[in-house]
Scaffold this active site. Structure first.
Site, PDB file in Angstrom:
ATOM      1  N   GLU A  21      -4.487   0.232  -2.673  1.00 59.77           N
ATOM      2  CA  GLU A  21      -4.404  -0.134  -1.657  1.00 59.77           C
ATOM      3  C   GLU A  21      -3.057   0.137  -1.331  1.00 59.77           C
ATOM      4  OE1 GLU A  21      -3.594  -5.021  -3.402  1.00 59.77           O
ATOM      5  OE2 GLU A  21      -1.208  -3.438  -3.437  1.00 59.77           O
ATOM      6  N   LYS A  23       0.424   1.815   0.947  1.00 56.82           N
ATOM      7  CA  LYS A  23       1.829   2.431   0.352  1.00 56.82           C
ATOM      8  C   LYS A  23       2.446   2.811   1.234  1.00 56.82           C
ATOM      9  CE  LYS A  23       5.298   3.101  -3.558  1.00 56.82           C
ATOM     10  NZ  LYS A  23       6.608   3.243  -2.059  1.00 56.82           N
ATOM     11  N   ARG A  28      10.711  -3.564   0.069  1.00 62.63           N
ATOM     12  CA  ARG A  28      10.121  -4.588  -0.736  1.00 62.63           C
ATOM     13  C   ARG A  28      10.760  -5.523  -1.048  1.00 62.63           C
ATOM     14  NH1 ARG A  28       7.788  -4.143  -6.012  1.00 62.63           N
ATOM     15  NH2 ARG A  28       6.453  -5.611  -6.549  1.00 62.63           N
ATOM     16  N   ARG A  43      14.366  -6.921  -3.564  1.00 67.19           N
ATOM     17  CA  ARG A  43      13.631  -6.481  -5.427  1.00 67.19           C
ATOM     18  C   ARG A  43      15.413  -5.935  -5.900  1.00 67.19           C
ATOM     19  NH1 ARG A  43      10.915  -0.428  -6.398  1.00 67.19           N
ATOM     20  NH2 ARG A  43      13.172   0.151  -4.905  1.00 67.19           N
ATOM     21  N   GLU A  71       6.045  -5.986   0.816  1.00 67.78           N
ATOM     22  CA  GLU A  71       7.328  -4.933   1.891  1.00 67.78           C
ATOM     23  C   GLU A  71       6.985  -5.087   3.641  1.00 67.78           C
ATOM     24  OE1 GLU A  71       8.618  -1.256   0.537  1.00 67.78           O
ATOM     25  OE2 GLU A  71       7.460  -2.208  -0.015  1.00 67.78           O
ATOM     26  N   PHE A 110       1.199  -7.807  -0.835  1.00 65.75           N
ATOM     27  CA  PHE A 110      -0.178  -7.546  -1.004  1.00 65.75           C
ATOM     28  C   PHE A 110      -0.085  -8.496  -2.467  1.00 65.75           C
ATOM     29  CE2 PHE A 110       3.684  -4.839  -1.872  1.00 65.75           C
ATOM     30  CZ  PHE A 110       4.160  -5.418  -2.826  1.00 65.75           C
ATOM     31  N   ARG A 184       6.073  -1.650 -14.763  1.00 69.53           N
ATOM     32  CA  ARG A 184       5.808  -0.557 -14.347  1.00 69.53           C
ATOM     33  C   ARG A 184       3.946  -0.720 -14.772  1.00 69.53           C
ATOM     34  NH1 ARG A 184       8.418   2.385 -11.667  1.00 69.53           N
ATOM     35  NH2 ARG A 184      11.069   2.274 -12.230  1.00 69.53           N
ATOM     36  N   LYS A 188       1.334   4.984  -8.565  1.00 76.69           N
ATOM     37  CA  LYS A 188       1.452   4.955  -6.992  1.00 76.69           C
ATOM     38  C   LYS A 188       1.345   6.394  -6.823  1.00 76.69           C
ATOM     39  CE  LYS A 188       6.058   4.841  -7.880  1.00 76.69           C
ATOM     40  NZ  LYS A 188       7.626   4.800  -8.062  1.00 76.69           N
TER      41      LYS A 188
END
Length: 302
Positions: A21, A23, A28, A43, A71, A110, A184, A188
């Site tokens: 995807e 970024k 966020r 976030r 986002e 997303f 995590r 990214k």
């Protein structure tokens, strides 16, 4: 709502069963459509509904008991503009209504974590993605699913060509993966030299911090003074400092920080107020021979 996080990688992962995807360079945002209303959560867990009344109004079209992860971005001159997102996020409720007209926000979704009361976080990403697309495509802007591909060659093309639109890299996920809340579990790949730094102090006053004193994760751990903070970041840091002061006062541990000094490029010795424990900030920086690090945002996922 604990959001999923991503670990940085230096090369594009290529393997079967991966999804790619773009970024987006924004803030966020978790959208929670309750039975009666809409709640927008940053976030950090902070509620920011009043800052984005346009997104809150659009989210009323979602089924009750639906939660989205994504986002928030602001488009300007054909590309996303992070500074404008910060401006929207820092606006008062009265100002937010005006900015919603002049700087409308878009939501790049997303993931769908809950749909009409059904918790989807244990479902594989591939299934959640299909449900997200089916949910949002009929609604249209400003709520839209991010593009996705399973073709690594197309992903590589995106990585090379989309930065002109303000896209800062790619996020890579496994198709069979449950939603990794608080971990995590994604990857990214970024274009810019962005990294996390420890915030060990600040210049200015607690109500008006001017810059942050940083220790980068590379080098000799010599503290560096950041470039001047934007108005939005000044407000965010001031709020964090006020929260710390209130907590310390409630536990009878409030003490005034002792001033220290740090050498700043071009400025000599600069006094600053230490922070213990440190904060974490996302910064853009090349080396000590270049301009000072630019603070992009505070990080709350410690």
């Amino acid at each position: 709502m604990r959001v999923a996080l991503a670990a940085a990688v230096r090369t594009l992962p290529r393997a079967a069963g991966l999804a790619y995807e773009p970024k987006f360079d924004g803030h966020r945002l978790v959208i929670v459509r309750t039975a009666e209303d809409v709640v927008l959560q940053a976030r950090s867990g902070r509620i920011v509904t009043s800052a984005f009344p346009d997104l809150a109004a659009a989210a009323l079209l979602l089924p009750a008991a639906t939660v989205l992860d994504g986002e928030v971005v602001v488009w300007h001159a054909g590309r996303t503009d992070f500074a404008l997102v910060q401006r929207r996020a820092a606006a008062t409720a009265a100002r937010a209504a005006v900015l919603a007209q002049s700087l409308p926000a878009s939501y790049a979704a997303f993931d769908v974590l809950e749909l009409a009361g059904l918790d989807l976080r244990a479902r594989p990403y591939e299934r959640r993605r299909a449900l997200l697309v089916d949910l949002l495509l009929p609604l249209g802007p400003p709520l839209q699913p991010v593009p996705m591909t399973t073709d690594p060659e197309l992903a590589a093309t995106w990585y090379e060509t989309l930065p002109a639109s303000g896209i800062e890299g790619l996020v890579v996920k496994r198709l069979d993966q449950a939603y990794p809340a608080g971990r995590r579990g994604w990857q990214k790949l970024r274009h810019t030299d962005v990294r996390d730094a420890a915030v060990v102090g600040y210049t200015g006053t607690p109500r008006r911090p001017l810059a942050l004193v940083l220790v980068l994760p590379v080098g000799d751990e010599t503290p560096l003074v950041s470039s001047p903070l934007t108005a939005a970041l000044r407000a965010e840091v001031a709020a964090e400092l006020a929260s710390r002061t209130a907590t310390a006062t409630a536990t009878a541990t409030s003490t005034a920080p002792t001033l220290a000094t740090v050498t700043a490029i071009g400025l000599g010795e600069v006094p600053f107020r230490p922070l213990d424990p440190p904060l974490t900030a996302e910064v853009r920086h090349t080396s000590t021979r270049h301009p000072p690090p630019e603070v992009l945002r505070l990080r709350s996922d410690l």
